[in-house]
Design a protein around this motif. Structure first.
Motif, mmCIF file in Angstrom:
data_model
loop_
_atom_site.group_PDB
_atom_site.id
_atom_site.type_symbol
_atom_site.label_atom_id
_atom_site.label_comp_id
_atom_site.label_asym_id
_atom_site.label_seq_id
_atom_site.Cartn_x
_atom_site.Cartn_y
_atom_site.Cartn_z
ATOM 1 N N LEU A 281 -156.345 -45.735 13.944
ATOM 2 C CA LEU A 281 -155.340 -46.416 14.766
ATOM 3 C C LEU A 281 -154.209 -45.451 15.073
ATOM 4 N N LEU A 282 -153.754 -45.432 16.320
ATOM 5 C CA LEU A 282 -152.519 -44.748 16.704
ATOM 6 C C LEU A 282 -151.659 -45.762 17.451
ATOM 7 N N MET A 283 -150.513 -46.098 16.874
ATOM 8 C CA MET A 283 -149.647 -47.130 17.448
ATOM 9 C C MET A 283 -148.199 -46.640 17.477
ATOM 10 N N VAL A 284 -147.538 -46.858 18.592
ATOM 11 C CA VAL A 284 -146.148 -46.427 18.743
ATOM 12 C C VAL A 284 -145.233 -47.643 18.761
ATOM 13 N N HIS A 285 -144.078 -47.504 18.122
ATOM 14 C CA HIS A 285 -143.028 -48.515 18.275
ATOM 15 C C HIS A 285 -141.686 -47.940 17.851
ATOM 16 N N SER A 286 -140.633 -48.696 18.079
ATOM 17 C CA SER A 286 -139.285 -48.266 17.724
ATOM 18 C C SER A 286 -139.029 -48.476 16.236
ATOM 19 N N ALA A 287 -138.232 -47.578 15.660
ATOM 20 C CA ALA A 287 -137.834 -47.748 14.266
ATOM 21 C C ALA A 287 -136.988 -48.998 14.076
ATOM 22 N N ILE B 235 -146.679 -41.894 9.249
ATOM 23 C CA ILE B 235 -146.034 -41.520 10.516
ATOM 24 C C ILE B 235 -146.534 -40.136 10.905
ATOM 25 N N VAL B 236 -147.005 -39.981 12.147
ATOM 26 C CA VAL B 236 -147.502 -38.681 12.592
ATOM 27 C C VAL B 236 -146.685 -38.078 13.735
ATOM 28 N N GLN B 237 -145.871 -38.872 14.397
ATOM 29 C CA GLN B 237 -144.988 -38.373 15.455
ATOM 30 C C GLN B 237 -143.706 -39.181 15.407
ATOM 31 N N ARG B 238 -142.587 -38.531 15.724
ATOM 32 C CA ARG B 238 -141.318 -39.259 15.825
ATOM 33 C C ARG B 238 -140.402 -38.519 16.783
ATOM 34 N N ARG B 239 -139.553 -39.287 17.466
ATOM 35 C CA ARG B 239 -138.643 -38.682 18.439
ATOM 36 C C ARG B 239 -137.473 -39.626 18.708
ATOM 37 N N TRP B 240 -136.263 -39.076 18.766
ATOM 38 C CA TRP B 240 -135.084 -39.839 19.168
ATOM 39 C C TRP B 240 -134.949 -39.776 20.677
ATOM 40 N N ARG C 190 -126.494 -45.463 20.770
ATOM 41 C CA ARG C 190 -127.183 -45.517 22.055
ATOM 42 C C ARG C 190 -128.450 -44.662 22.048
ATOM 43 N N LEU C 191 -128.990 -44.407 20.873
ATOM 44 C CA LEU C 191 -130.258 -43.713 20.712
ATOM 45 C C LEU C 191 -131.156 -44.556 19.822
ATOM 46 N N GLU C 192 -132.456 -44.473 20.036
ATOM 47 C CA GLU C 192 -133.407 -45.106 19.128
ATOM 48 C C GLU C 192 -134.485 -44.098 18.755
ATOM 49 N N GLU C 193 -135.030 -44.270 17.572
ATOM 50 C CA GLU C 193 -136.121 -43.405 17.140
ATOM 51 C C GLU C 193 -137.452 -44.090 17.427
ATOM 52 N N LEU C 194 -138.335 -43.373 18.103
ATOM 53 C CA LEU C 194 -139.695 -43.835 18.325
ATOM 54 C C LEU C 194 -140.613 -43.161 17.312
ATOM 55 N N VAL C 195 -141.584 -43.888 16.818
ATOM 56 C CA VAL C 195 -142.526 -43.322 15.856
ATOM 57 C C VAL C 195 -143.948 -43.680 16.279
ATOM 58 N N VAL C 196 -144.877 -42.780 15.985
ATOM 59 C CA VAL C 196 -146.296 -43.083 16.104
ATOM 60 C C VAL C 196 -146.852 -43.179 14.692
ATOM 61 N N ILE C 197 -147.463 -44.304 14.404
ATOM 62 C CA ILE C 197 -148.055 -44.536 13.090
ATOM 63 C C ILE C 197 -149.573 -44.431 13.210
ATOM 64 N N ARG C 198 -150.126 -43.648 12.307
ATOM 65 C CA ARG C 198 -151.585 -43.517 12.246
ATOM 66 C C ARG C 198 -152.113 -44.318 11.072
#
Length: 220
Positions: free
Chosen positions: A148-154, A174-179, A204-212
């Motif tokens: 599974l590879l799923m992205v959502h906001s922290a 977590i395999v990817q993350r970005r503000w 005014r920033l959010e962290e996005l993560v990809v969870i494997r």
């Protein structure tokens, strides 16, 4: 990659790009069967085909999204199957080598919208109205050894997603993350997010993560 987008269909943006990066990093095996939950324009499904997947199914609850994904695949002469409905119902009984998902995850004052553009992002007060059912059913959607590879906001609970996937039999990390800066939707509900303690005042920033999530080859 240039894609057509019908009015009301989710526009690929930072979360889509981050998930595509994770897809390429995962190096899926040629011939893989792939499911794209909430396919929208078909961006992720098309990326999976180009990465070597043999059979890709995109599912979306929006008729406009289904039409858009089919048109985009046809224009690029790619063999994408797109189906209408709730993925957990539409593909019940099937299993896949890879599941991709960019589900609605933005916290909202009301439950998921029944129609209109907002149903591509609104996900209830804690942002987990779609995430929780996905986590609960993911083990059954994957073949042994599937990913599974799923992205959502922290903002909607990374630890909760990891715990739920693990509780349901998957290895998860977590395999990817970005503000990223807030987009129009997040800017439009800053007051709600601050009032409920989901962001700090002035944030005014959010962290996005990809969870494997990995389904083990054998029962443990």
């Amino acid at each position: 990659m240039r894609l057509l987008r019908a009015p009301g269909v989710y526009t690929p943006q930072d979360d889509t790009a981050l998930l595509v990066e994770a897809l390429h990093a995962a190096a899926i095996a040629p011939g893989a069967r792939v499911l794209d939950i909430g396919t929208g324009t078909g961006a992720l499904a098309i990326a999976a085909i180009r990465a070597g997947a043999a059979e890709v199914t995109g599912v979306d609850v929006s008729r406009r999204a289904v039409w858009t994904a089919r048109v985009n695949a046809a224009l690029q002469r790619l063999p994408l199957r797109v189906r209408l409905g709730n993925a957990l119902e539409v593909v019940a009984g099937e299993s896949f080598d890879l599941v991709l998902s960019n589900p609605p995850y933005v916290p909202a004052a009301s439950p998921c919208a029944a129609r209109g553009p907002a149903r591509a992002w609104d996900a209830g007060r804690d942002g987990r109205q779609l995430l929780d059912p996905l986590c609960a059913r993911m083990f059954d959607l994957l073949v042994p050894g599937g990913v599974l590879l799923m992205v959502h906001s922290a903002l909607c609970g990374v630890d909760t997603t990891l715990r739920q996937l693990r509780d349901n039999g998957l290895k998860a990390a977590i395999v990817q993350r970005r503000w990223v800066p807030f987009g129009p939707v997040m800017h439009g509900r800053v007051e709600f997010l601050e009032r409920h303690g989901l962001i700090e005042p002035g944030q005014r920033l959010e962290e996005l993560v990809v969870i494997r999530g990995d389904r083990p080859e054998r029962a443990e």
